[in-house]
Motif scaffolding. Structure first.
Motif, PDB file in Angstrom:
ATOM      1  N   ARG A  79       0.980  -1.231   0.099  1.00 17.26           N
ATOM      2  CA  ARG A  79       0.008  -0.142   0.127  1.00 17.26           C
ATOM      3  C   ARG A  79       0.905   1.095  -0.083  1.00 17.26           C
ATOM      4  O   ARG A  79       2.009   1.115   0.341  1.00 17.26           O
ATOM      5  CB  ARG A  79      -0.888   0.160   1.290  1.00 17.26           C
ATOM      6  CG  ARG A  79      -1.785  -1.082   1.441  1.00 17.26           C
ATOM      7  CD  ARG A  79      -2.651  -1.132   2.625  1.00 17.26           C
ATOM      8  NE  ARG A  79      -3.474  -2.459   2.795  1.00 17.26           N
ATOM      9  CZ  ARG A  79      -4.432  -2.649   3.252  1.00 17.26           C
ATOM     10  NH1 ARG A  79      -4.767  -1.595   4.125  1.00 17.26           N
ATOM     11  NH2 ARG A  79      -4.910  -3.779   3.352  1.00 17.26           N
ATOM     12  N   ASN A  80       0.216   2.195  -0.463  1.00 18.75           N
ATOM     13  CA  ASN A  80       0.947   3.725  -0.506  1.00 18.75           C
ATOM     14  C   ASN A  80       1.571   4.003   1.018  1.00 18.75           C
ATOM     15  O   ASN A  80       2.878   4.477   1.173  1.00 18.75           O
ATOM     16  CB  ASN A  80       0.137   4.700  -1.068  1.00 18.75           C
ATOM     17  CG  ASN A  80       0.346   5.021  -2.420  1.00 18.75           C
ATOM     18  OD1 ASN A  80       1.397   4.816  -2.889  1.00 18.75           O
ATOM     19  ND2 ASN A  80      -0.868   5.560  -2.973  1.00 18.75           N
ATOM     20  N   ARG A  81       0.887   3.335   2.027  1.00 15.10           N
ATOM     21  CA  ARG A  81       1.116   3.832   3.290  1.00 15.10           C
ATOM     22  C   ARG A  81       2.372   2.975   3.921  1.00 15.10           C
ATOM     23  O   ARG A  81       3.032   3.443   4.724  1.00 15.10           O
ATOM     24  CB  ARG A  81       0.118   3.835   4.440  1.00 15.10           C
ATOM     25  CG  ARG A  81      -0.317   2.182   4.730  1.00 15.10           C
ATOM     26  CD  ARG A  81      -1.226   2.073   5.731  1.00 15.10           C
ATOM     27  NE  ARG A  81      -2.591   2.587   5.323  1.00 15.10           N
ATOM     28  CZ  ARG A  81      -3.293   3.703   5.665  1.00 15.10           C
ATOM     29  NH1 ARG A  81      -2.534   4.425   6.723  1.00 15.10           N
ATOM     30  NH2 ARG A  81      -4.386   3.919   5.226  1.00 15.10           N
ATOM     31  N   PHE A  82       2.727   1.917   3.189  1.00 13.27           N
ATOM     32  CA  PHE A  82       3.976   1.200   3.654  1.00 13.27           C
ATOM     33  C   PHE A  82       5.124   1.648   2.552  1.00 13.27           C
ATOM     34  O   PHE A  82       5.616   0.699   1.829  1.00 13.27           O
ATOM     35  CB  PHE A  82       3.661  -0.190   3.516  1.00 13.27           C
ATOM     36  CG  PHE A  82       2.548  -0.542   4.442  1.00 13.27           C
ATOM     37  CD1 PHE A  82       2.458  -0.044   5.838  1.00 13.27           C
ATOM     38  CD2 PHE A  82       1.461  -1.384   3.998  1.00 13.27           C
ATOM     39  CE1 PHE A  82       1.477  -0.398   6.542  1.00 13.27           C
ATOM     40  CE2 PHE A  82       0.589  -1.882   4.952  1.00 13.27           C
ATOM     41  CZ  PHE A  82       0.493  -1.271   6.116  1.00 13.27           C
ATOM     42  N   ARG A  83       5.622   2.793   2.683  1.00 16.05           N
ATOM     43  CA  ARG A  83       6.603   3.264   1.470  1.00 16.05           C
ATOM     44  C   ARG A  83       7.917   2.415   1.713  1.00 16.05           C
ATOM     45  O   ARG A  83       8.521   2.182   0.728  1.00 16.05           O
ATOM     46  CB  ARG A  83       6.767   4.770   1.776  1.00 16.05           C
ATOM     47  CG  ARG A  83       5.854   5.719   1.369  1.00 16.05           C
ATOM     48  CD  ARG A  83       5.846   7.059   1.746  1.00 16.05           C
ATOM     49  NE  ARG A  83       4.829   7.970   1.063  1.00 16.05           N
ATOM     50  CZ  ARG A  83       3.576   8.102   1.738  1.00 16.05           C
ATOM     51  NH1 ARG A  83       3.286   7.349   2.924  1.00 16.05           N
ATOM     52  NH2 ARG A  83       2.561   8.824   1.214  1.00 16.05           N
ATOM     53  N   ASN A  84       8.208   1.984   3.103  1.00 17.00           N
ATOM     54  CA  ASN A  84       9.527   1.316   3.270  1.00 17.00           C
ATOM     55  C   ASN A  84       9.354   0.043   2.337  1.00 17.00           C
ATOM     56  O   ASN A  84      10.412  -0.410   1.780  1.00 17.00           O
ATOM     57  CB  ASN A  84       9.732   1.032   4.625  1.00 17.00           C
ATOM     58  CG  ASN A  84      10.303   2.478   5.300  1.00 17.00           C
ATOM     59  OD1 ASN A  84      10.814   3.404   4.580  1.00 17.00           O
ATOM     60  ND2 ASN A  84      10.134   2.396   6.539  1.00 17.00           N
ATOM     61  N   MET A  85       8.299  -0.656   2.361  1.00 15.92           N
ATOM     62  CA  MET A  85       8.209  -1.895   1.642  1.00 15.92           C
ATOM     63  C   MET A  85       8.176  -1.474   0.154  1.00 15.92           C
ATOM     64  O   MET A  85       8.823  -2.294  -0.573  1.00 15.92           O
ATOM     65  CB  MET A  85       6.794  -2.372   2.115  1.00 15.92           C
ATOM     66  CG  MET A  85       6.428  -3.963   1.303  1.00 15.92           C
ATOM     67  SD  MET A  85       7.636  -5.196   1.838  1.00 15.92           S
ATOM     68  CE  MET A  85       7.892  -6.263   0.596  1.00 15.92           C
TER      69      MET A  85
END
Length: 154
Positions: free
Chosen positions: A113-119
């Motif tokens: 997801r966009n919210r999981f930028r590190n991933m």
């Protein structure tokens, strides 16, 4: 499987993954119960990996043959925050890719997801390409589907 830099990567269990998940902030609002794991993995080829450092479970990665199209779906994984600089996610990914190639998978697919930028950054740095985006009401919840080809066409 791999014992590099005092980190051991081995096949693990659903119970071990649930235990690790409880201490990963990104899962705090979305912990899966054991039955969800069993439903996802039932009657399909799958791999559960765990990472152990100094006898502590510090990370995990779960993948399975979701689409039955030659791709391995990397469903769920995480590393405890205090161990994220130890390259544990990379070590788990390397072992997952080795297994996928050995079994005969042609690619690995993951969703974030966009919210999981590190991933997202991790996936892009490790050879994944954005294949599709599922738009959601909240832009932070947009799903980004990525694929990494394991077999290079000649």
């Amino acid at each position: 499987m791999n014992a590099n830099a005092n980190v051991i990567i081995r096949e693990g269990t659903i119970a071990e993954c649930i235990e690790i998940s409880k201490n990963i902030p990104e899962f705090s609002n979305n912990l899966y119960d054991e039955s969800t794991y069993h439903q996802r993995l039932f009657n399909t080829q799958h791999l559960i990996l765990v990472a152990i450092k100094q006898q502590e479970l510090v990370g995990f990665k779960i993948a399975y043959d979701r689409y039955r199209d030659g791709s391995l779906y990397s469903w769920l994984g995480g590393v405890l925050p205090r161990h994220r600089q130890d390259r544990i996610a990379s070590k788990l990914a390397i072992e997952q890719e080795k297994w996928a190639l050995k079994i005969g998978f042609q690619s690995i697919v993951l969703k974030t997801r966009n919210r999981f930028r590190n991933m997202l950054i991790f996936a892009l740095k490790n050879g994944f390409l954005i294949e599709n985006i599922e738009i959601k009401e909240n832009i932070d919840d947009n799903r980004i589907i990525l694929r990494k080809n394991l077999i290079i066409d000649k």
